[in-house]
Write an enzyme that holds these catalytic residues in place. Structure first.
Site, short mmCIF file in Angstrom:
data_model
loop_
_atom_site.label_atom_id
_atom_site.label_comp_id
_atom_site.label_asym_id
_atom_site.label_seq_id
_atom_site.Cartn_x
_atom_site.Cartn_y
_atom_site.Cartn_z
N CYS A 212 0.75 -1.25 0.00
CA CYS A 212 0.03 -0.01 -0.06
C CYS A 212 0.94 1.23 0.15
O CYS A 212 1.44 1.64 0.92
CB CYS A 212 -0.88 -0.04 1.04
SG CYS A 212 -1.95 1.33 1.43
N CYS B 117 -0.47 4.26 2.28
CA CYS B 117 -0.31 3.82 3.57
C CYS B 117 1.32 4.20 4.04
O CYS B 117 1.68 4.71 5.12
CB CYS B 117 -0.63 2.52 4.09
SG CYS B 117 -1.98 1.77 3.16
N ASP B 118 2.14 3.68 3.37
CA ASP B 118 3.40 3.39 3.75
C ASP B 118 4.42 4.30 2.86
O ASP B 118 5.54 4.62 3.45
CB ASP B 118 4.07 1.87 3.58
CG ASP B 118 3.07 1.26 4.38
OD1 ASP B 118 2.69 1.66 5.57
OD2 ASP B 118 3.01 -0.14 4.00
#
Ligand code: NAP
Length: 394
Positions: free
Chosen positions: A132, A135-136
């Site tokens: 992701c 997200c990261d």
């Protein structure tokens, strides 16, 4: 057990569109979601192909879907669906918060990102291995990272990650990307993206965290190492079908097979969105599936409720089954109604073409006069003429 009309599993674009259409069709709608509403749209920074909105953030679009469904009074409940099963005719949804019985179910759990399966991947998830970018990505400010894959996800997320990383190796197993042309040209014109063609990841390595990846050129067999601190893997998807794996017919890979109304091999159970077997997995196609599934479910529920109260629940019923697709049978139906009126008999008229499911279930071949006691056929008489009908009605 809690009883609902339409239960939708999964609140991504397919599930939320189904909820909107289901509510507009007047159904009682329960939408079950284990996490955030929106599904995979939450993992996409910017969406550029939702018609009417040239650029919209994934989270904004997901929130707009949810608000729309809520404004129509669909119930959205946070619950993890463990299993969807048939108990006789009952469609049961087993969740971590109890069981629900539904008249119809729409499976809209979507798909999950596949893993590479190479050495060192599993143990470094969250320590440099990610699926992701939204997200990261911010964790890799100024770092060198790799993205693996050649589809739209890999190519678009690689571009997104250049907003943080100093260099993004785009490792693909062929010498041509699968992603669409616009995404590819944007990626290849980005100076921070370094394509690594014809290569597969053999090993993800490092002391606990990711420090490098070992790649193999599939044409030359040559092994080399890339010094990266993050590996983002986008090598396709697999259906999130854990809760209904053995319930409905699916491809070998588990993608659910449906007809054009999104109905699966089990009547009253529909599938919509990425979990379905189809060519194009997009927000717009998921939403379209959701609409079709909700309308299919609505027709199914209305048919079931009507037939149950008119045909199956009464003590005793005499019904004339005909096929609305056959002009001769339609004419015979008019005559049958007239004969029943003259004889003072109640005769329920059922179009076996429209209600094919119930017709099949009762084993009726139209045109026939059927006598039922509490839902069980006690006599079925095929009729070919008005005289046959008159004789059968006595
Ligand atoms: P995808 O289109 O199926 O692409 C998967 C990529 O991973 C392919 O390039 C494939 O290589 C590669 N791959 C598969 N297994 C591999 C392995 N074991 N090792 C190395 N590489 C491997 O998947 P996706 O990119 O996740 O996209 C899924 C769907 O969502 C697609 O329909 C896509 O169009 C859609 N999508 C659309 C957008 C958009 O329009 N904005 C954004 C994201 C996703 P090969 O090419 O050699 O098979």
């Amino acid at each position: 057990m809690e009883q609902r009309e339409l239960v939708i599993v999964g609140a991504g674009p397919a599930g939320m569109t189904a909820a909107i259409y289901g509510r507009r069709a007047g159904l009682d709608v329960l939408l079950l979601e284990r996490g955030l509403t929106g599904g995979q749209v939450n993992l996409t920074e910017e969406i550029e192909n939702w018609p009417g909105a040239p650029r919209v953030s994934g989270a904004d679009l997901g929130n707009a879907f949810r608000d729309h469904a809520l404004s129509l009074e669909a119930e959205i409940r946070v619950a993890e669906v463990k299993k969807v099963e048939l108990r006789g005719e009952v469609k049961a949804i087993v969740t971590d918060k109890g069981e629900v019985e539904a008249e119809a179910v729409i499976l809209a759990m979507g798909a999950v990102y596949r893993s590479l399966g190479c050495v060192g991947e599993e143990e470094r998830v969250g320590r440099g291995v990610s699926y992701c970018a939204v997200c990261d990505g911010p964790l890799y400010e100024g770092e060198e990272i790799a993205v693996v894959g050649g589809g739209n996800s890999a190519v678009e997320e690689a571009v997104y990650l250049t907003g943080f990383a100093s260099k993004v190796y785009l490792v693909h197993r062929r010498d041509e990307f699968r992603a669409d042309r616009a995404a590819v040209s944007r990626a290849l014109s980005n100076p921070k993206i370094v394509p690594v063609w014809d290569s597969v990841v053999e090993k993800i390595d490092g002391d606990g965290v990711v420090e490098k990846i070992l790649i193999k050129n599939v044409k030359t067999g040559k092994l080399s190492s890339l010094p990266v601190t993050g590996v983002f893997i986008f090598v396709g998807q697999a259906p999130a079908n854990g809760a209904f794996k053995d319930l409905v017919k699916a491809t070998e890979e588990g993608w659910v097979l449906t007809d054009e109304n999104m109905e699966t091999s089990v009547e009253g159970i529909f599938a919509a969105g990425d979990a379905r077997f189809k060519r194009l997995r997009q927000i717009v196609t998921a939403a379209a599936d959701g609409a079709a599934a909700a309308m299919g479910a609505s027709a199914y529920i209305k048919e079931q409720l009507h037939l149950r109260s008119a045909l199956l629940e009464p003590e005793s019923v005499t019904a004339f089954f005909y096929s609305g697709a056959d002009a001769d049978q339609a004419r015979l139906t008019d005559e049958a109604e007239k004969i029943a009126r003259e004889k003072g008999r109640d005769l329920l008229i059922i179009d076996g073409y429209k209600n094919a499911r119930m017709t099949r279930k009762l084993g009726v071949s139209p045109p026939s006069v059927i006598e039922l006691r509490k839902g069980a056929v006690v006599r079925a008489t095929p009729v070919a003429s008005a005289a046959d009908v008159a004789k059968t009605l006595g």
